[in-house]
Design an enzyme around this catalytic site. Sequence first.
Site, PDB file in Angstrom:
ATOM      1  N   CYS A 121      -5.207   6.763 -48.185  1.00 40.63           N
ATOM      2  CA  CYS A 121      -6.503   6.107 -48.313  1.00 40.63           C
ATOM      3  C   CYS A 121      -7.122   5.857 -46.940  1.00 40.63           C
ATOM      4  O   CYS A 121      -6.477   5.281 -46.059  1.00 40.63           O
ATOM      5  CB  CYS A 121      -6.354   4.785 -49.063  1.00 40.63           C
ATOM      6  SG  CYS A 121      -7.916   3.904 -49.268  1.00 40.63           S
ATOM      7  N   CYS A 156      -1.915   5.181 -51.739  1.00 46.32           N
ATOM      8  CA  CYS A 156      -2.403   4.289 -50.681  1.00 46.32           C
ATOM      9  C   CYS A 156      -2.197   4.868 -49.286  1.00 46.32           C
ATOM     10  O   CYS A 156      -2.994   4.622 -48.380  1.00 46.32           O
ATOM     11  CB  CYS A 156      -1.713   2.923 -50.791  1.00 46.32           C
ATOM     12  SG  CYS A 156      -2.087   2.030 -52.326  1.00 46.32           S
ATOM     13  N   GLU A 173     -25.465  13.019 -65.626  1.00 47.73           N
ATOM     14  CA  GLU A 173     -24.930  11.677 -65.867  1.00 47.73           C
ATOM     15  C   GLU A 173     -24.674  11.439 -67.350  1.00 47.73           C
ATOM     16  O   GLU A 173     -23.658  10.831 -67.719  1.00 47.73           O
ATOM     17  CB  GLU A 173     -25.875  10.622 -65.305  1.00 47.73           C
ATOM     18  CG  GLU A 173     -25.945  10.592 -63.794  1.00 47.73           C
ATOM     19  CD  GLU A 173     -24.611  10.253 -63.142  1.00 47.73           C
ATOM     20  OE1 GLU A 173     -23.766   9.593 -63.803  1.00 47.73           O
ATOM     21  OE2 GLU A 173     -24.394  10.657 -61.988  1.00 47.73           O
ATOM     22  N   CYS A 177      -7.995  -3.044 -47.299  1.00 51.66           N
ATOM     23  CA  CYS A 177      -7.728  -3.328 -48.704  1.00 51.66           C
ATOM     24  C   CYS A 177      -6.816  -4.541 -48.858  1.00 51.66           C
ATOM     25  O   CYS A 177      -5.680  -4.549 -48.364  1.00 51.66           O
ATOM     26  CB  CYS A 177      -7.099  -2.110 -49.370  1.00 51.66           C
ATOM     27  SG  CYS A 177      -6.813  -2.317 -51.132  1.00 51.66           S
ATOM     28  N   TYR A 228     -26.219   1.623 -65.253  1.00 49.62           N
ATOM     29  CA  TYR A 228     -25.475   2.596 -64.454  1.00 49.62           C
ATOM     30  C   TYR A 228     -26.245   3.908 -64.303  1.00 49.62           C
ATOM     31  O   TYR A 228     -26.435   4.414 -63.191  1.00 49.62           O
ATOM     32  CB  TYR A 228     -24.096   2.873 -65.067  1.00 49.62           C
ATOM     33  CG  TYR A 228     -23.454   4.094 -64.459  1.00 49.62           C
ATOM     34  CD1 TYR A 228     -22.761   4.007 -63.248  1.00 49.62           C
ATOM     35  CD2 TYR A 228     -23.597   5.357 -65.044  1.00 49.62           C
ATOM     36  CE1 TYR A 228     -22.217   5.134 -62.655  1.00 49.62           C
ATOM     37  CE2 TYR A 228     -23.057   6.491 -64.459  1.00 49.62           C
ATOM     38  CZ  TYR A 228     -22.369   6.367 -63.263  1.00 49.62           C
ATOM     39  OH  TYR A 228     -21.844   7.486 -62.664  1.00 49.62           O
ATOM     40  N   ASP A 273     -19.286   2.411 -61.608  1.00 54.59           N
ATOM     41  CA  ASP A 273     -18.590   2.801 -62.823  1.00 54.59           C
ATOM     42  C   ASP A 273     -17.202   2.164 -62.804  1.00 54.59           C
ATOM     43  O   ASP A 273     -16.917   1.293 -61.974  1.00 54.59           O
ATOM     44  CB  ASP A 273     -18.516   4.320 -62.953  1.00 54.59           C
ATOM     45  CG  ASP A 273     -17.678   4.978 -61.856  1.00 54.59           C
ATOM     46  OD1 ASP A 273     -17.189   4.262 -60.949  1.00 54.59           O
ATOM     47  OD2 ASP A 273     -17.503   6.216 -61.911  1.00 54.59           O
ATOM     48  N   CYS A 305      -7.583   6.304 -55.022  1.00 57.24           N
ATOM     49  CA  CYS A 305      -7.414   4.944 -55.546  1.00 57.24           C
ATOM     50  C   CYS A 305      -7.480   4.970 -57.075  1.00 57.24           C
ATOM     51  O   CYS A 305      -8.363   4.371 -57.696  1.00 57.24           O
ATOM     52  CB  CYS A 305      -8.493   4.022 -54.972  1.00 57.24           C
ATOM     53  SG  CYS A 305      -8.156   2.262 -55.230  1.00 57.24           S
TER      54      CYS A 305
END
Length: 293
Positions: A196, A193, A37, A202, A120, A138, A186
Site C-alpha cells: 500500500c 498492506c 456507472e 493508515c 454516488y 462507493d 486495500c
Amino acid sequence: MRDVDGLRAAILEWGAAARRDLPWRRTRDPWAILVSELMLQQTQVARVVPRYRELLERFPTPAHCAAAPVAAVIEAWAGLGYNRRAVSLHRIARIVTIEHGGRLPATIAGLEALPGVGPYTARAVMTFAHETDVGVVDTNVTRLLARWRGGPLTPREAQELADQLVPPGRAWAWNQALFDLGSAICTSRDPVCGLCPVRTFCAWQGRDADPAPGSTRQGRFEGSDRQGRGRLVEALRAGPVTDGRLAEVMGWPGDPARALRVARALVAEGLASHDGTRWELPEVASHDGARPA
C-alpha cells in the site's frame, strides 16, 4: 488526518503508475460515463467491458437510446443482471432528449433528479465527465476512509471526508486511484498492506478489528424471486412467453401463483408487458413528447 498533502501525493503517484486501462476512462462524455456507472453497479468489470462497448455502439447518444423501444435496451443489457437499470437508462434518455436538449444535466442536483441516479452516480458523472472536485464514495472508498481514520464512518461522514481529501484540480485522477487501490490493495479481505502506498498514513494497519463494516449481503439467489425474474427476462429476450409456459420458464412449474406475482411486478417496473395471453418485452416508443411516468 495528518499530512493530507503527503497522502494526496502518494495516492496520485501510485495511481498514475497502477491505473487500470478501462474504456470509460478514455472519455469525458457524460452519457458514456453514465452508461458505465449504471452498468458497474453490483457487476464485475470484466462482464461490463464488452457490454459497455456494444451498448454505446448501438446507442451512442441519449437521442439514439430514446428513439429505440425500451425492449431494445433490455436486450442490449443481456448478461449484466439487475435489468431494471436498463429501464432506468431508457427513461433517462427520454427525459434528457425531451427536456434537456439531448444533454445530461451538469449539476449534481440535476443528475439526481433523473430516474435511477443517486448521489454516488451523480458525483461520478460530475467528476469523471466534468472533473468537478467532489469525492466519489462507493463501498471500497468507504473502507479506505474508515481504515485511514481508524474508526467506522457514517455515510455522511464518509462523503464529507472524501470531499475534503480531493486534491483541487485533480479529482478525476484522485477518485480513479482510490477505486484501484480499494480493488487491488486495500481489499475487504486479506488486504496487501505491504504494497500500500499510504500504509504509513493508515490508522488501521496491523489491527485485528476492521473499522469498516462489510457490505450487506443479499439473500440466497438459488430459488429466489430474483432468479425467477432473471429467467423470465432472459426468455423474453428470445421472444414472447405464453401464460401456460410462464411458471415453467421461471423455474417454478409447481407454483404458478408465485410466477404470476413476480411477472406482474416486472410489468409494474417496465421490464415486461402482458396482453392477456402472453408476456413479452415492452415495446414502448419514445416519441410522445412527454415526460415518462
